[in-house]
Scaffold this motif. Structure first.
Motif, PDB file in Angstrom:
ATOM      1  N   MET A  21      46.651  16.076  22.521  1.00  0.00           N
ATOM      2  CA  MET A  21      46.580  15.321  21.275  1.00  0.00           C
ATOM      3  C   MET A  21      47.845  15.568  20.464  1.00  0.00           C
ATOM      4  SD  MET A  21      44.852  13.139  19.808  1.00  0.00           S
ATOM      5  CE  MET A  21      43.135  13.073  20.167  1.00  0.00           C
ATOM      6  N   PRO A  49      43.256  20.212  25.081  1.00  0.00           N
ATOM      7  CA  PRO A  49      43.070  19.109  24.117  1.00  0.00           C
ATOM      8  C   PRO A  49      44.101  19.159  22.983  1.00  0.00           C
ATOM      9  CG  PRO A  49      40.975  20.161  24.602  1.00  0.00           C
ATOM     10  CD  PRO A  49      42.039  21.010  25.217  1.00  0.00           C
ATOM     11  N   MET A  55      39.166  17.935  18.632  1.00  0.00           N
ATOM     12  CA  MET A  55      40.453  17.248  18.637  1.00  0.00           C
ATOM     13  C   MET A  55      40.286  15.739  18.776  1.00  0.00           C
ATOM     14  SD  MET A  55      42.744  19.414  18.071  1.00  0.00           S
ATOM     15  CE  MET A  55      44.215  18.432  18.340  1.00  0.00           C
ATOM     16  N   LYS A  56      39.385  15.347  19.643  1.00  0.00           N
ATOM     17  CA  LYS A  56      39.214  13.918  19.900  1.00  0.00           C
ATOM     18  C   LYS A  56      38.850  13.153  18.638  1.00  0.00           C
ATOM     19  CE  LYS A  56      38.606  11.592  23.785  1.00  0.00           C
ATOM     20  NZ  LYS A  56      37.995  11.007  24.974  1.00  0.00           N
ATOM     21  N   THR A  69      38.795  18.986  30.155  1.00  0.00           N
ATOM     22  CA  THR A  69      39.453  18.704  28.879  1.00  0.00           C
ATOM     23  C   THR A  69      40.689  17.829  29.074  1.00  0.00           C
ATOM     24  OG1 THR A  69      40.486  20.875  29.064  1.00  0.00           O
ATOM     25  CG2 THR A  69      38.669  20.693  27.539  1.00  0.00           C
ATOM     26  N   MET A  70      41.411  18.046  30.166  1.00  0.00           N
ATOM     27  CA  MET A  70      42.580  17.189  30.412  1.00  0.00           C
ATOM     28  C   MET A  70      42.119  15.740  30.578  1.00  0.00           C
ATOM     29  SD  MET A  70      45.308  19.172  30.423  1.00  0.00           S
ATOM     30  CE  MET A  70      46.698  18.510  31.330  1.00  0.00           C
ATOM     31  N   ASP A  89      39.604  14.363  29.322  1.00  0.00           N
ATOM     32  CA  ASP A  89      39.176  13.847  28.031  1.00  0.00           C
ATOM     33  C   ASP A  89      40.258  13.010  27.365  1.00  0.00           C
ATOM     34  OD1 ASP A  89      36.648  14.231  27.276  1.00  0.00           O
ATOM     35  OD2 ASP A  89      36.973  16.053  26.099  1.00  0.00           O
ATOM     36  N   PHE A  90      41.517  13.325  27.738  1.00  0.00           N
ATOM     37  CA  PHE A  90      42.629  12.661  27.070  1.00  0.00           C
ATOM     38  C   PHE A  90      43.376  11.700  27.980  1.00  0.00           C
ATOM     39  CE2 PHE A  90      41.552  16.188  24.493  1.00  0.00           C
ATOM     40  CZ  PHE A  90      41.733  15.722  23.204  1.00  0.00           C
TER      41      PHE A  90
END
Lengths: 110, 402
Positions: free
Chosen positions: B375, B371, B398-399, A74-75, A77-78
């Motif tokens: 974000m 996330p 979230m994305k 998840t980290m 992902d950003f």
């Protein structure tokens, strides 16, 4: 506490390569930060809290690494410019099996 | 002649400044003065993995052993500064030596706030700020021992979590009516209180400490009018900025050395960064931040200004805390008047609380929710408005809200 050390090569976005020794059990992020390799910020010091230690693992080394944890997934992902070989280097531990591993560094961690 | 830079304080901010000064092309001599026996190290693991014993000491150090020598930074350890002589631009050390500077950076950090009640100086009462502090605590931190933790903030609760894991009998005394009251929303306080109780930690909220008693060492803590037997006491009731050097030199301090958005003090030759400072934050309020983020970012900005490339410091503050298997990540500064939006289910131990101010995301508190944290941090930086019903809807990833 004299631990075995193994070689890691970090390659900056510019192509400049740094080969350093990292102690067994230490993270590949720590190896980079302590040797002041530019391109890894690791602001949180390895707590998997900041996603600023992304590296690209060379294809031949990817299979030797443990799979990404949910947190790492998840980290990432950003994180900017994520690729198939992307890992957070704070989550990768040095071991004999990884002696000689090659890691490419992103242009920016932000 | 290249300029000489002196840095007082060998912590996270000091180490960052050395790195950033070199990265920005400063090639003159740097001297860094530190009053501890160690070169700059990470403090966050001290109350977590280092206390637990799963993170050995060499890993705490921020740089390789030979880094300072190689980069031309003289490191004076076990050394304190006694005075800054601004007119002659020297720093006087406690051993009488004088260091001349062209530019001076104060990264003196903070020191633990001490309890001043009767018995507060009894042996067996510990504080936690340095490697030496943890090593001292470590020696008595054994399964079966009773530990009384004074202060239900980050430090106290992280130690409580490690203590519970190590089999100690843990009681936390907190003067406020909820945990981490200064740092998190009431929702988070309740969640963490339940988690600690589940782990066997006893919580005494709204319970101020009046005294310690014991014969030659602490044996009892008197709190809320009651007496509790204990083997160990750990006090974690916050820190105060180390600003004496600055104030004695006539620099302004208001519970923190006052700096501008380039980390400069009122003296054009002196900068300050990290826990020791007070600055006007990105929301226009004067504040003191005690965190790794501020140490790093403010030191970077100090370095930029010192080499003549000033840039306004307006980064979003972020914090984290590890307790049990819960990773708490916070970005932005919440206010009690914010509208709170819960996303996810606290019972699933994976959720976030967004703080909206006039519809704009002002802060996010995320538990095991990377996330949401990442974000949210981005949104805080951008000042983004997000509809509350969308934030609360976990069926929207979230994305997708980016």
């Amino acid at each position: 506490m004299n631990k075995a050390k193994y070689k890691v090569t970090y390659i900056e976005d510019s192509g400049k390569a740094h080969t350093v020794e990292v102690a067994e059990g230490w993270s590949l992020m720590e190896g980079a930060v302590k040797h002041l390799i530019p391109g890894i910020d690791a602001d949180c010091g390895g707590a998997c809290a900041c996603a600023t230690c992304q590296v690209y693992v060379a294809p031949e080394w990817q299979a030797k690494l443990p799979p990404r944890s949910d947190m790492e997934e998840t980290m990432l992902d950003f994180a900017p410019d994520v690729r198939p070989g992307s890992r957070l280097s704070c989550q990768l531990r040095m071991s004999a099996e990884l002696d000689g591993i090659v890691l490419h560094l992103p242009k920016s961690q932000h | 002649m290249p300029e000489t830079i002196v840095i007082i304080g060998a912590g996270q901010a000091g180490a960052q400044a050395v790195q950033s000064l070199r990265a920005e092309g400063f090639d003159g001599p740097i001297t860094m003065v530190g009053d501890e026996a160690y070169p700059p190290y990470q403090r966050p693991p001290l109350s977590k993995a280092y206390l637990l014993g799963s993170f050995e000491r060499p890993r705490l150090f921020l740089k390789a052993d030979n880094y300072y020598a190689e980069t031309g930074c003289e490191l004076l350890l076990n050394t304190s500064a006694r005075a800054i002589h601004r007119a002659e631009r020297t720093v006087e050390l406690t051993d009488g030596r004088k260091l001349a500077y062209d530019k001076l950076l104060l990264t003196t950090g903070a020191q633990v706030r001490k309890l001043k009640c009767p018995g507060a100086d009894l042996p067996g009462i510990h504080y936690l700020k340095t490697i030496a502090d943890v090593d001292g605590l470590q020696a008595v931190f054994q399964a079966g021992k009773r530990i009384a933790i004074v202060g239900g903030g980050y430090i106290g609760l992280e130690v409580a979590a490690v203590g519970a894991k190590r089999g100690l009998d843990v009681t936390v005394f907190e003067a406020m009516d909820r945990l981490m009251a200064r740092a998190v929303s009431p929702q988070l306080s309740s969640f963490y209180a339940a988690e600690h109780q589940k782990a066997g930690v006893k919580l005494k909220l709204h319970t101020g400490v009046q005294a310690f008693e014991g014969n030659g060492k602490v044996e009892r803590i008197i709190a809320g009018g009651q007496s509790y037997d204990t083997d160990i006491v750990l006090v974690g009731i916050g820190v105060v900025p180390c600003d004496e050097l600055a104030t004695h030199a006539g620099l302004a301090s208001e519970d923190g050395i006052v700096v501008d958005q380039n980390a400069r003090t009122g003296d054009p030759h002196i900068w300050a960064a990290g826990d020791c400072t007070r600055h006007v934050g990105r929301e226009g309020h004067s504040l003191r931040l005690e965190c790794v983020q501020n140490a790093i970012d403010q030191a970077k900005h100090a370095a930029l200004a010192m080499v003549g490339k000033p840039k306004t410091y307006s980064e979003v503050p972020w914090f984290w805390s590890d307790q049990y298997d819960l990773k708490l990540q916070i970005a932005g500064l919440a206010r009690p008047s914010d509208t709170l939006v819960l996303r996810g289910d606290p019972a699933a131990r994976k959720f976030a609380v967004f703080h909206l101010r006039d519809g704009v995301v002002a802060a996010v508190e995320a538990v095991n929710a990377a996330p949401e944290y990442l974000m949210g941090k981005k949104w805080v930086g951008e000042g983004r408005k997000i509809a509350p019903q969308m934030l609360a809807d976990t069926s929207i990833p979230m994305k997708q809200m980016a």
